[in-house]
Motif scaffolding. Structure first.
Motif, PDB file in Angstrom:
ATOM      1  N   GLY A   1       0.690  -1.052  -0.065  1.00 38.07           N
ATOM      2  CA  GLY A   1      -0.115   0.293  -0.057  1.00 38.07           C
ATOM      3  C   GLY A   1       0.669   1.213   0.383  1.00 38.07           C
ATOM      4  N   ARG A   2       0.561   2.226   0.506  1.00 39.97           N
ATOM      5  CA  ARG A   2       1.445   3.382   1.269  1.00 39.97           C
ATOM      6  C   ARG A   2       1.312   3.795   2.222  1.00 39.97           C
ATOM      7  NH1 ARG A   2      -0.146   2.509  -3.507  1.00 39.97           N
ATOM      8  NH2 ARG A   2      -0.925   4.133  -5.411  1.00 39.97           N
ATOM      9  N   ASP A   3       0.544   3.364   3.393  1.00 41.77           N
ATOM     10  CA  ASP A   3       1.263   3.400   4.796  1.00 41.77           C
ATOM     11  C   ASP A   3       1.305   2.210   5.549  1.00 41.77           C
ATOM     12  OD1 ASP A   3      -1.175   3.078   4.162  1.00 41.77           O
ATOM     13  OD2 ASP A   3      -2.302   4.143   5.689  1.00 41.77           O
ATOM     14  N   ILE A   4       2.053   1.175   5.070  1.00 43.18           N
ATOM     15  CA  ILE A   4       2.174  -0.130   5.466  1.00 43.18           C
ATOM     16  C   ILE A   4       2.736  -0.766   6.329  1.00 43.18           C
ATOM     17  CG2 ILE A   4       1.922  -2.355   5.778  1.00 43.18           C
ATOM     18  CD1 ILE A   4      -0.980  -0.645   3.991  1.00 43.18           C
ATOM     19  N   GLY A   5       4.122  -0.167   6.012  1.00 38.26           N
ATOM     20  CA  GLY A   5       5.456   0.503   6.858  1.00 38.26           C
ATOM     21  C   GLY A   5       5.579   1.457   8.212  1.00 38.26           C
ATOM     22  N   THR A   6       4.046   2.377   7.196  1.00 37.63           N
ATOM     23  CA  THR A   6       4.283   3.572   8.716  1.00 37.63           C
ATOM     24  C   THR A   6       3.283   3.872   9.497  1.00 37.63           C
ATOM     25  OG1 THR A   6       3.104   5.112   7.064  1.00 37.63           O
ATOM     26  CG2 THR A   6       5.286   5.013   7.056  1.00 37.63           C
ATOM     27  N   VAL A   7       1.672   3.265   9.237  1.00 38.10           N
ATOM     28  CA  VAL A   7       1.368   3.629   9.878  1.00 38.10           C
ATOM     29  C   VAL A   7       0.239   2.370   9.850  1.00 38.10           C
ATOM     30  CG1 VAL A   7      -1.941   4.466   9.912  1.00 38.10           C
ATOM     31  CG2 VAL A   7       0.518   5.586   8.622  1.00 38.10           C
ATOM     32  N   VAL A   8       0.187   1.074   9.107  1.00 41.59           N
ATOM     33  CA  VAL A   8      -0.956   0.426   9.379  1.00 41.59           C
ATOM     34  C   VAL A   8      -0.078  -0.935  10.708  1.00 41.59           C
ATOM     35  CG1 VAL A   8      -2.251  -1.660   7.672  1.00 41.59           C
ATOM     36  CG2 VAL A   8      -1.547   0.576   7.267  1.00 41.59           C
ATOM     37  N   PHE A   9       1.164  -1.317  10.101  1.00 39.30           N
ATOM     38  CA  PHE A   9       1.711  -2.066  10.774  1.00 39.30           C
ATOM     39  C   PHE A   9       3.313  -1.601  11.293  1.00 39.30           C
ATOM     40  CE2 PHE A   9      -0.722  -5.013   8.180  1.00 39.30           C
ATOM     41  CZ  PHE A   9      -2.151  -5.252   8.782  1.00 39.30           C
ATOM     42  N   PRO A  10       3.631  -0.408  11.438  1.00 39.38           N
ATOM     43  CA  PRO A  10       4.626   0.149  11.928  1.00 39.38           C
ATOM     44  C   PRO A  10       5.748  -0.878  12.913  1.00 39.38           C
ATOM     45  CG  PRO A  10       3.218   0.677  14.151  1.00 39.38           C
ATOM     46  CD  PRO A  10       2.735  -0.151  12.856  1.00 39.38           C
ATOM     47  N   ASP A  11       5.195  -1.656  13.008  1.00 33.35           N
ATOM     48  CA  ASP A  11       5.872  -2.958  13.865  1.00 33.35           C
ATOM     49  C   ASP A  11       6.140  -4.047  12.698  1.00 33.35           C
ATOM     50  OD1 ASP A  11       6.367  -1.682  16.029  1.00 33.35           O
ATOM     51  OD2 ASP A  11       5.224  -2.835  16.789  1.00 33.35           O
ATOM     52  N   ALA A  12       6.354  -3.953  12.081  1.00 33.24           N
ATOM     53  CA  ALA A  12       5.938  -5.254  10.033  1.00 33.24           C
ATOM     54  C   ALA A  12       7.640  -5.384  10.337  1.00 33.24           C
ATOM     55  CB  ALA A  12       6.091  -4.724   8.720  1.00 33.24           C
ATOM     56  N   GLN A  13       7.861  -6.580  10.566  1.00 30.72           N
ATOM     57  CA  GLN A  13       9.485  -6.908  10.607  1.00 30.72           C
ATOM     58  C   GLN A  13      10.456  -6.628   9.356  1.00 30.72           C
ATOM     59  OE1 GLN A  13       6.944  -8.619  10.836  1.00 30.72           O
ATOM     60  NE2 GLN A  13       7.228 -10.146  13.126  1.00 30.72           N
ATOM     61  N   ILE A  14       9.911  -7.009   8.131  1.00 27.97           N
ATOM     62  CA  ILE A  14      10.197  -6.535   6.869  1.00 27.97           C
ATOM     63  C   ILE A  14       9.536  -5.623   5.782  1.00 27.97           C
ATOM     64  CG2 ILE A  14      11.491  -7.380   4.809  1.00 27.97           C
ATOM     65  CD1 ILE A  14      11.943 -10.080   5.352  1.00 27.97           C
ATOM     66  N   LYS A  15      10.702  -3.845   6.054  1.00 26.09           N
ATOM     67  CA  LYS A  15       9.521  -3.219   5.416  1.00 26.09           C
ATOM     68  C   LYS A  15      10.289  -2.710   4.047  1.00 26.09           C
ATOM     69  CE  LYS A  15       7.604  -1.032   9.524  1.00 26.09           C
ATOM     70  NZ  LYS A  15       8.163   0.348  10.234  1.00 26.09           N
ATOM     71  N   ILE A  16       9.559  -2.516   2.947  1.00 28.41           N
ATOM     72  CA  ILE A  16      10.504  -2.016   1.835  1.00 28.41           C
ATOM     73  C   ILE A  16       9.507  -1.220   1.206  1.00 28.41           C
ATOM     74  CG2 ILE A  16      10.704  -2.759  -0.434  1.00 28.41           C
ATOM     75  CD1 ILE A  16      12.002  -4.673   1.130  1.00 28.41           C
ATOM     76  N   PHE A  17      10.213  -0.051   0.548  1.00 28.69           N
ATOM     77  CA  PHE A  17       9.950   1.070   0.156  1.00 28.69           C
ATOM     78  C   PHE A  17      10.607   0.547  -2.180  1.00 28.69           C
ATOM     79  CE2 PHE A  17       9.207   5.796  -1.400  1.00 28.69           C
ATOM     80  CZ  PHE A  17       7.969   6.003  -0.443  1.00 28.69           C
ATOM     81  N   MET A  18       9.184   0.839  -2.310  1.00 23.35           N
ATOM     82  CA  MET A  18       9.712   0.144  -4.043  1.00 23.35           C
ATOM     83  C   MET A  18       9.456   2.367  -4.683  1.00 23.35           C
ATOM     84  SD  MET A  18       7.553  -2.972  -4.818  1.00 23.35           S
ATOM     85  CE  MET A  18       8.283  -3.736  -6.329  1.00 23.35           C
ATOM     86  N   THR A  19      10.217   2.002  -5.354  1.00 23.96           N
ATOM     87  CA  THR A  19       9.914   3.394  -6.232  1.00 23.96           C
ATOM     88  C   THR A  19      10.670   3.354  -7.865  1.00 23.96           C
ATOM     89  OG1 THR A  19      11.956   4.322  -6.022  1.00 23.96           O
ATOM     90  CG2 THR A  19      10.755   4.899  -4.613  1.00 23.96           C
ATOM     91  N   ALA A  20      10.698   3.286  -9.068  1.00 27.11           N
ATOM     92  CA  ALA A  20      10.999   3.401 -10.339  1.00 27.11           C
ATOM     93  C   ALA A  20      10.426   4.942 -10.671  1.00 27.11           C
ATOM     94  CB  ALA A  20      10.193   2.060 -11.109  1.00 27.11           C
ATOM     95  N   SER A  21      11.393   4.982 -11.750  1.00 30.35           N
ATOM     96  CA  SER A  21      11.146   6.404 -12.634  1.00 30.35           C
ATOM     97  C   SER A  21       9.731   7.030 -13.131  1.00 30.35           C
ATOM     98  CB  SER A  21      12.256   6.570 -13.453  1.00 30.35           C
ATOM     99  OG  SER A  21      11.859   5.275 -14.672  1.00 30.35           O
ATOM    100  N   VAL A  22       9.167   7.814 -12.517  1.00 33.35           N
ATOM    101  CA  VAL A  22       7.588   7.994 -14.023  1.00 33.35           C
ATOM    102  C   VAL A  22       7.157   7.648 -14.436  1.00 33.35           C
ATOM    103  CG1 VAL A  22       8.348  10.282 -14.459  1.00 33.35           C
ATOM    104  CG2 VAL A  22       5.959   9.763 -12.809  1.00 33.35           C
ATOM    105  N   GLU A  23       9.123   7.843 -16.107  1.00 34.62           N
ATOM    106  CA  GLU A  23       8.563   6.799 -16.864  1.00 34.62           C
ATOM    107  C   GLU A  23       8.438   5.402 -17.462  1.00 34.62           C
ATOM    108  OE1 GLU A  23      10.972   8.978 -15.663  1.00 34.62           O
ATOM    109  OE2 GLU A  23      10.398  10.823 -17.172  1.00 34.62           O
ATOM    110  N   GLN A  24       8.921   4.759 -16.674  1.00 36.35           N
ATOM    111  CA  GLN A  24       8.290   3.237 -16.404  1.00 36.35           C
ATOM    112  C   GLN A  24       7.928   2.969 -15.543  1.00 36.35           C
ATOM    113  OE1 GLN A  24       9.297   0.143 -17.354  1.00 36.35           O
ATOM    114  NE2 GLN A  24      10.894   0.185 -16.155  1.00 36.35           N
ATOM    115  N   ARG A  25       7.482   3.512 -14.314  1.00 36.06           N
ATOM    116  CA  ARG A  25       6.178   3.472 -13.980  1.00 36.06           C
ATOM    117  C   ARG A  25       4.560   3.184 -14.858  1.00 36.06           C
ATOM    118  NH1 ARG A  25       6.620   7.530  -9.670  1.00 36.06           N
ATOM    119  NH2 ARG A  25       4.257   7.408  -9.287  1.00 36.06           N
ATOM    120  N   ALA A  26       4.740   4.739 -15.860  1.00 35.50           N
ATOM    121  CA  ALA A  26       3.990   4.968 -16.834  1.00 35.50           C
ATOM    122  C   ALA A  26       3.989   3.800 -17.553  1.00 35.50           C
ATOM    123  CB  ALA A  26       4.149   6.278 -17.444  1.00 35.50           C
TER     124      ALA A  26
END
Ligand code: DC
Length: 233
Positions: free
Chosen positions: A125-150
């Protein structure tokens, strides 16, 4: 055990999260689909995004469930299968407005916690590691260039038979990024303890392996109720 995957639209979260859940044999929870389901229902009922009273009532009378093991998890709302319907263009264009409302977020965050309770889950989601499950054992923040995402969005639309130019999609992604990152309630931000994964040049398999390796190299064990096993066991 919770693996939390956050990041902007089109960053590759869904395909990767689904596949990681399938490989570990654990539950996949697509929280974006829940915000989309609420948006779909509100649009069908003609409820405006800023009509908090009606949205509050809608939240009390809406049941969102998931069925089926990853990667083929299906989404249901009030018993109706809406897996494809929630990906439609109208929902995609409107979801950022509905998902920003406190009344919607409060209800869905609580549902997400109860769905995951006692399970091993890959949750995206968008807020999983920050709000929903702040104690999650593994947290990943996935990004890519806007061109690739499009380009990825364009392929998703093609699969649905919809033609859209890259320029139009870049414009839509920028609007959604701005709304998702600037809202007051649970904006899209990287959790301090999340591992950033910039995947513009990574294949899907490399992305899956990156997360499975993090799990395998950790000391976290799956809940005995889960069917998954470590791939190196
Ligand atoms: O990941 P997606 O494109 O299906 O998400 C749809 C929308 O829902 C997106 O605009 C951001 C929002 N969202 C959110 O605010 N919080 C989440 N945990 C998941 C999605």
């Amino acid at each position: 055990m919770i693996i939390a995957i956050d990041g902007p639209a089109g960053g590759g979260k869904s395909s990767t999260a689904r596949a990681v859940a399938a490989r570990l044999g654990i539950t996949y929870l697509d929280t974006g689909a829940m915000y989309r389901a609420v948006t779909l229902k509100a649009l069908r009922m003609g409820i405006a995004f800023d009509d908090d009273n009606s949205l509050g009532e809608l939240m009390e009378n809406t049941v969102i469930t998931f069925n089926g093991a990853a990667p083929d998890t299906r989404v249901f709302m009030d018993g109706e299968e809406i897996t494809e319907a929630v990906r439609n263009d109208e929902v995609t264009r409107n979801v950022s407005d509905y998902c920003a409302r406190d009344v919607v977020r409060k209800a869905l965050v609580s549902q997400q916690r109860s769905i995951a309770s006692g399970l091993d889950v890959v949750c995206e989601g968008r807020d999983i590691g920050t709000v929903v499950f702040p104690d999650a054992q593994i947290k990943i923040f996935m990004t890519a260039s806007v061109e690739q995402r499009a380009a990825r969005r364009q392929k998703d639309f093609q699969d649905l038979g919809v033609k859209k130019s890259i320029e139009e999609l870049i414009g839509e992604i920028r609007i959604r990024d701005t709304k998702d990152s600037n809202r007051s309630n649970s904006p899209l931000v990287k959790a301090d303890d999340a591992i950033e994964m910039e995947n513009t040049t990574m294949t899907l398999e490399q992305q899956i392996q990156f997360i499975v390796d993090l799990y395998n190299n950790s000391t976290i064990n799956l809940n005995p109720k889960s069917t998954g096993v470590r791939t190196d066991d």
